[in-house]
Design a protein around this motif. Structure first.
Motif, PDB file in Angstrom:
ATOM      1  N   THR A  57       0.718  -1.250  -0.080  1.00  0.00           N
ATOM      2  CA  THR A  57       0.054  -0.030   0.155  1.00  0.00           C
ATOM      3  C   THR A  57       0.694   1.286  -0.115  1.00  0.00           C
ATOM      4  O   THR A  57       0.406   2.064  -0.916  1.00  0.00           O
ATOM      5  CB  THR A  57      -0.810  -0.009   1.279  1.00  0.00           C
ATOM      6  N   TRP A  58       1.938   1.115   0.910  1.00  0.00           N
ATOM      7  CA  TRP A  58       2.664   2.328   0.760  1.00  0.00           C
ATOM      8  C   TRP A  58       3.655   2.668  -0.482  1.00  0.00           C
ATOM      9  O   TRP A  58       3.399   3.848  -0.982  1.00  0.00           O
ATOM     10  CB  TRP A  58       3.775   2.239   1.905  1.00  0.00           C
ATOM     11  N   THR A  61       0.767   3.945  -2.955  1.00  0.00           N
ATOM     12  CA  THR A  61       0.333   5.206  -2.590  1.00  0.00           C
ATOM     13  C   THR A  61       1.423   6.372  -2.966  1.00  0.00           C
ATOM     14  O   THR A  61       0.980   7.408  -3.611  1.00  0.00           O
ATOM     15  CB  THR A  61       0.243   5.334  -0.943  1.00  0.00           C
ATOM     16  N   PRO A 188      -4.968   5.760  -9.337  1.00  0.00           N
ATOM     17  CA  PRO A 188      -4.668   4.443  -8.743  1.00  0.00           C
ATOM     18  C   PRO A 188      -4.542   3.439  -9.796  1.00  0.00           C
ATOM     19  O   PRO A 188      -3.874   2.390  -9.768  1.00  0.00           O
ATOM     20  CB  PRO A 188      -5.814   4.074  -7.599  1.00  0.00           C
ATOM     21  N   GLU A 229      -8.204   4.514  -1.688  1.00  0.00           N
ATOM     22  CA  GLU A 229      -7.319   5.777  -2.095  1.00  0.00           C
ATOM     23  C   GLU A 229      -7.628   6.582  -3.061  1.00  0.00           C
ATOM     24  O   GLU A 229      -7.425   7.929  -3.136  1.00  0.00           O
ATOM     25  CB  GLU A 229      -5.908   5.090  -2.732  1.00  0.00           C
TER      26      GLU A 229
END
Length: 254
Positions: A57-58, A61, A188, A229
């Motif tokens: 996820t990091w 992102t 995304p 996100e």
């Protein structure tokens, strides 16, 4: 309270869809590897968060935010150039439209070959997906200035820069933010496309690894995170618009 009232129909639709999802996975005999239940998805999300999901996820992102910022800088600069020069607009605008006909899934592997398994191809893919709606909306906003305001500045001997700074740029802000909101939902998707083409981490990479192993709950967990996100980025752009364009909000109220 008003925000909750406006969101209530959407929440009801989500609740109905969640109930149908649970009914299909628990009562209608749909296999877990095809449609895992929501509780198993959230259990997977909680159980694998520290292990793999947090890192993935990091990574995604960072790609989303950096690519979105890059698309904003390039798009606004290009929109200002197209607006200030008719020659540049006639030369570049058709090329911008034609560039959208090239599938991004074809460009992403080529960028991976050129730049390798680094963050660069992901940033370029996100920027390519996001910049077009920002450019188009910003150009339209710059061209939609009230002619009376332009005449007033001309009578006051206002130059091109003064006209752009005092009239055209503020008038274009609502249109520009409309493009930014559209781009926020695409960002995304661009990051996942870039990771599908070649990566060593990220939610797209995680989905590629989980699919052949039939870890469908992990795939859906990554999809839910990507959806969250996109929603958060959309809401952030909307909040910034309210700060930068208070007159637009007051006009809608009146």
């Amino acid at each position: 309270m008003k925000a909750l009232t406006r969101a209530l129909p959407s929440l009801l639709i989500v609740a109905v869809l969640a109930a149908l999802w649970e009914a299909a996975s628990h009562w209608f005999g749909v296999p877990d590897y095809i449609l895992p239940s929501l509780d198993s998805i959230f259990a997977t999300m909680a159980g694998q968060w520290k292990g793999t999901l947090a890192s993935a996820t990091w990574t995604t992102t960072v790609e989303v935010l950096a690519g979105f910022a890059l698309s904003f800088v390039v798009a606004v600069t290009l929109a200002a150039a197209l607006h200030s020069s008719r020659t540049a607009r006639n030369a570049l605008y058709p090329l911008l439209i034609g560039s959208q006909a090239v599938p991004i899934v074809v460009i992403a592997p080529v960028l991976t070959i050129i730049f390798g398994f680094t963050i660069t191809p992901k940033l370029v893919v996100v920027a390519l997906i996001c910049f077009f709606p920002i450019v188009v909306n910003t150009v339209d906003g710059l061209a939609s200035v009230d002619p009376e305001l332009l005449r007033v500045l001309r009578t006051l001997d206002g130059g091109k820069w003064a006209t752009f700074r005092r009239v055209e740029a503020p008038a274009a802000l609502p249109s520009m933010f409309s493009g930014l909101r559209i781009a926020a939902t695409y960002a995304p998707i661009g990051a996942v496309f870039g990771e599908f083409a070649g990566s060593q981490n990220g939610l797209g990479y995680l989905m590629l690894q989980a699919t052949p192993q039939l870890e469908t709950s992990l795939v859906f967990a990554a999809i839910f995170i990507l959806t969250a996100e996109a929603i958060v980025l959309f809401l952030a752009v909307t909040a910034i618009e309210r700060i930068c364009c208070p007159w637009e909000r007051e006009g809608k109220r009146s």
